[in-house]
Design an enzyme around this catalytic site. Structure first.
Site: not given
Length: 482
Positions: A234, A271, A309, A355, A450, A456
């Protein structure tokens, strides 16, 4: 890196943003058909008699629940009533050669005498009929063109294309034409074919922890089950020199002839200010950052997941202007990666299976520029089973096809989905490692996006571990499923 080949590039017309009144649906926009590039013109056709111009259906075959013949230049398939399953009324062509890691596109034109849901597959023609493409599609009285790109997970000389038309009480007539299964000429294409497997990052958080804690009784099993496996790196505002950091990571993978997976995670307002809050300080800062990110990859092979996200969290932004800005920045990212990293497969993040409604997600991905790139990613940092994510991905593609006339590949994060989801998302107990990174498996790629063992946030079973920090306890519990 193996010798790079020219990469298929589309000249794309600009598509307006969604009119984001409460992130609602947009008007249907029909894109202009892009002109064929030289690479697109140099495709290898694997099927025989896809236009039925000879008046014969051979070598296409059908089973006892179907009658098959050519009528007015189209392949007419009459499907009998009272078939229990899709494959109980099946037509197809066999004897095809497929190569694992190579990209293909199955395309066809079809309509039906009644509204039905059918299924197209590319699979092995012998038991257990392993499939590398399974895609549902809806037919009615309007003739439509369908196009399903995929990367084969199979190497076989016994491949087949099937159209599975059963599973209904009433009889129906289906008409098909211009059926093709194409691949680029040569030994393969794209970053999967340019490399010899996925890159294992020696400097991932689990690998660094194992290296620094050799005396810990958990180290050997964390190394065997997690640190030695391929996973994504990441990148965000913690990288002080994004160009150098990306280039070093991709360069190390390239030197090993392996395929690196990168996550771009720096969108402003990231986020929604929650556990992983942060991101670039402005829209201009983000544009400079993502341009440097893409340029640093260059011509080397890579896979990139863009802004987990970022699209799904539009609703948390306070107004339509900020939502439109968010979508325009992700679209800019898609353009930069398309233009500056031609051997990269890029996937815009599409949330998870529970979602955002599939049709809404399709509209958002269209506005975010998914037509510019390889596809979209699902289940990043979440826990939903692969089958559930596949169902959702297919629904998003059905909506993309219905609204805009195209579909896209998708990948699934399987890093922590071995036990499925319990409805919690922040360090929930009882989760387990999922399938390791691979081609195929229900999506184009299954990837550990991930990092297993990375928190998290300060929540769940790791209340004292900040987001992104490695916890050997979390890792150990993922190994055991506790």
């Amino acid at each position: 890196m193996r010798t790079p080949r020219s990469v298929r590039r589309l000249s794309l017309s600009f598509v307006p943003l969604l009119a984001l009144a409460a992130c609602g649906p947009s008007e249907h926009v029909t894109p202009d058909a892009p002109a064929l590039t030289a690479q697109e013109a140099a495709l290898t056709e694997l099927l025989t008699n896809g236009t039925f111009s000879s008046g014969s259906v051979a070598p296409w075959w059908n089973n006892a629940s179907t009658q098959s013949y050519v009528e007015s230049g189209l392949w007419r398939v009459d499907v009998a009533a009272n078939t229990a399953n899709p494959w109980d009324a099946i037509v197809g062509q066999s004897g095809l050669t497929l190569t694992a890691g190579k990209t293909y596109t199955l395309a066809f034109t079809a309509r039906a005498s009644a509204t039905i849901t059918a299924q197209a597959t590319v699979q092995q023609e012998v038991a257990p009929y392993t499939s590398t493409l399974t895609r549902s599609f809806t037919l009615d009285g309007t003739s439509r063109r369908f196009s399903f790109p995929f990367t084969s997970s199979l190497s076989t000389g016994q491949g087949q294309v099937t159209f599975q038309l059963g599973g209904r009480a009433n009889a129906v007539t289906v008409r098909l034409d211009d059926i093709s299964l194409t691949t680029e000429s040569g030994t393969g294409s794209g970053p999967v074919a340019m490399t010899s497997g996925f890159y294992v990052d020696p400097n991932s958080n689990p690998a660094v922890w194992v290296r620094n804690n050799g005396g810990d009784g958990r180290a050997s099993r964390i190394n065997a089950s997690i640190a030695s496996k391929p996973m994504a790196r990441w990148f965000g505002n913690w990288n002080s020199n994004i160009s150098q950091d990306v280039s070093n990571f991709v360069g190390a993978a390239d030197a090993a002839d392996k395929l690196p997976v990168l996550v771009a995670y720096n969108i402003p307002g990231r986020d929604c200010g929650s556990h992983s809050g942060g991101g670039a300080g402005s829209a201009d800062a983000y544009r400079a950052w993502i341009s440097a990110f893409a340029t640093a990859i260059g011509n080397r092979p890579a896979v990139v997941i863009v802004e987990p996200d970022g699209v799904a969290q539009l609703d948390c932004l306070p107004n339509d202007t900020e939502r439109a800005t968010r979508l325009s920045l992700i679209r800019y990212a898609s353009e930069q990666l398309r233009d500056r990293a031609p051997n990269t497969w890029t996937y815009l993040d599409g949330g998870n299976a529970s979602w955002i409604a599939a049709d809404t997600m399709a509209q958002r991905l269209e506005s975010a520029g998914v037509r510019n790139v390889r596809g979209f990613s699902l289940n990043v940092s979440n826990f939903y089973p692969t089958a559930q994510s596949t169902t959702y991905g297919n629904a998003v593609n059905a909506a993309l096809n219905s609204r805009y006339g195209y579909t896209r590949q998708y990948i699934i994060d399987t890093s922590r989905n071995g036990n499925g989801s319990n409805g919690e998302w922040c360090n929930p107990a009882g989760r387990k490692l999922g399938a390791t990174s691979q081609t195929g498996g229900g999506a184009e790629l299954l990837l550990w996006v991930k990092t297993p063992g990375d928190s998290d946030g300060q929540c769940g079973i790791a209340p004292g571990t900040p987001a992104g920090q490695f916890s050997p306890d979390l890792a150990n519990r993922l190994i055991d499923g506790t």
